[in-house]
Design a protein around this motif. Sequence first.
Motif, PDB file in Angstrom:
ATOM      1  N   ARG A 197       2.234   1.443  -3.488  1.00 19.56           N
ATOM      2  CA  ARG A 197       1.010   1.870  -4.447  1.00 19.56           C
ATOM      3  C   ARG A 197       0.913   3.554  -4.310  1.00 19.56           C
ATOM      4  O   ARG A 197       0.542   4.289  -5.414  1.00 19.56           O
ATOM      5  CB  ARG A 197      -0.258   1.254  -4.332  1.00 19.56           C
ATOM      6  CG  ARG A 197       0.052  -0.452  -4.508  1.00 19.56           C
ATOM      7  CD  ARG A 197      -0.203  -0.411  -6.191  1.00 19.56           C
ATOM      8  NE  ARG A 197      -0.162  -1.540  -6.493  1.00 19.56           N
ATOM      9  CZ  ARG A 197      -0.135  -2.239  -7.789  1.00 19.56           C
ATOM     10  NH1 ARG A 197       0.096  -1.478  -8.757  1.00 19.56           N
ATOM     11  NH2 ARG A 197      -0.134  -3.631  -8.119  1.00 19.56           N
ATOM     12  N   LYS A 253       0.719  -1.261  -0.059  1.00 24.78           N
ATOM     13  CA  LYS A 253      -0.083   0.094   0.079  1.00 24.78           C
ATOM     14  C   LYS A 253       0.899   1.345   0.090  1.00 24.78           C
ATOM     15  O   LYS A 253       0.493   2.491  -0.692  1.00 24.78           O
ATOM     16  CB  LYS A 253      -1.017  -0.117   1.281  1.00 24.78           C
ATOM     17  CG  LYS A 253      -0.327  -0.042   2.707  1.00 24.78           C
ATOM     18  CD  LYS A 253      -1.340   0.216   3.746  1.00 24.78           C
ATOM     19  CE  LYS A 253      -2.230  -1.261   3.763  1.00 24.78           C
ATOM     20  NZ  LYS A 253      -3.190  -1.096   5.023  1.00 24.78           N
ATOM     21  N   ALA A 266       0.222   4.761 -10.982  1.00 26.55           N
ATOM     22  CA  ALA A 266      -0.454   3.886 -10.338  1.00 26.55           C
ATOM     23  C   ALA A 266      -1.311   3.131 -11.294  1.00 26.55           C
ATOM     24  O   ALA A 266      -1.750   1.934 -10.953  1.00 26.55           O
ATOM     25  CB  ALA A 266      -1.016   4.576  -9.013  1.00 26.55           C
ATOM     26  N   ARG A 293       1.205   6.350  -7.105  1.00 24.66           N
ATOM     27  CA  ARG A 293       0.370   7.371  -7.386  1.00 24.66           C
ATOM     28  C   ARG A 293       0.935   8.892  -7.401  1.00 24.66           C
ATOM     29  O   ARG A 293       0.640   9.741  -8.491  1.00 24.66           O
ATOM     30  CB  ARG A 293      -0.768   7.386  -6.388  1.00 24.66           C
ATOM     31  CG  ARG A 293      -1.802   8.408  -6.535  1.00 24.66           C
ATOM     32  CD  ARG A 293      -3.051   8.251  -5.512  1.00 24.66           C
ATOM     33  NE  ARG A 293      -2.579   8.809  -4.353  1.00 24.66           N
ATOM     34  CZ  ARG A 293      -2.609  10.214  -4.080  1.00 24.66           C
ATOM     35  NH1 ARG A 293      -2.939  11.029  -4.907  1.00 24.66           N
ATOM     36  NH2 ARG A 293      -2.089  10.674  -2.835  1.00 24.66           N
TER      37      ARG A 293
END
Length: 237
Positions: free
Chosen positions: A136, A133, A145, A140
Amino acid sequence: MPLRYLLLDLDGTLLPMDMDEFLGAYLRLLARRLAAYMPPERFVRELMTSTDIMIHNLDPDRTNEDVFMADFFSRTGLPQAEVRPVFDDFYARDFRTLIDHTQPSSLARAIVEEAQKRGLELVIATNPLFPLKAIRERMRWAGVADIPFRLVTAYEDMHFCKPYPYYYEEILERIGARAEECLMAGNDIDEDLVAGQVGMRTFLVEDCLINRRGRNAVADYRGSLAHLLAFVKELAP
């Protein structure tokens, strides 16, 4: 042999940053979240010790996450069932504010889109010290992403870390590739150019260069992110 796979480091490569500034901000923010359980200074010391244990673990049967968590909670004596949700919440909510310590570039998106046009398979080959997480989230920030990467290396399912060549060998096994089909692009002389030891071609991205030991870089190609984009544009589709 033509390139079929482009492996891209994240921090300092696709996502320009001063790594020392980012790491310092990350540690301060996380330590504040855990201050109810441990004084921040000790927390940072224990976290970094367990991270070092994880980096140097060479047991192929234990994931990086398993190694880190076992060492950290054994070392600190903190209640894992109570503290791990605090870590998870930190990555879900607080971590996103660290974008202020990065300098996202539109070149990152341009590079991966050009690579896609040329039929290259893409891998985010970031050192798998963070949960997926958190990786990711940084993807982004970099504007990539939504790109369908073949693999994103994270600590939940990788068993080795940079600077060990085993990390790159595990990637090759995971994606079913031969080393000579791959180009690894990154900004860290120690961590990214070691891909050359397993037979990958390497591109040293120099915008946020990391050279901890003042070594002479041995890379197949080198230059800025803009140069990497130009390089990818020259590849045959």
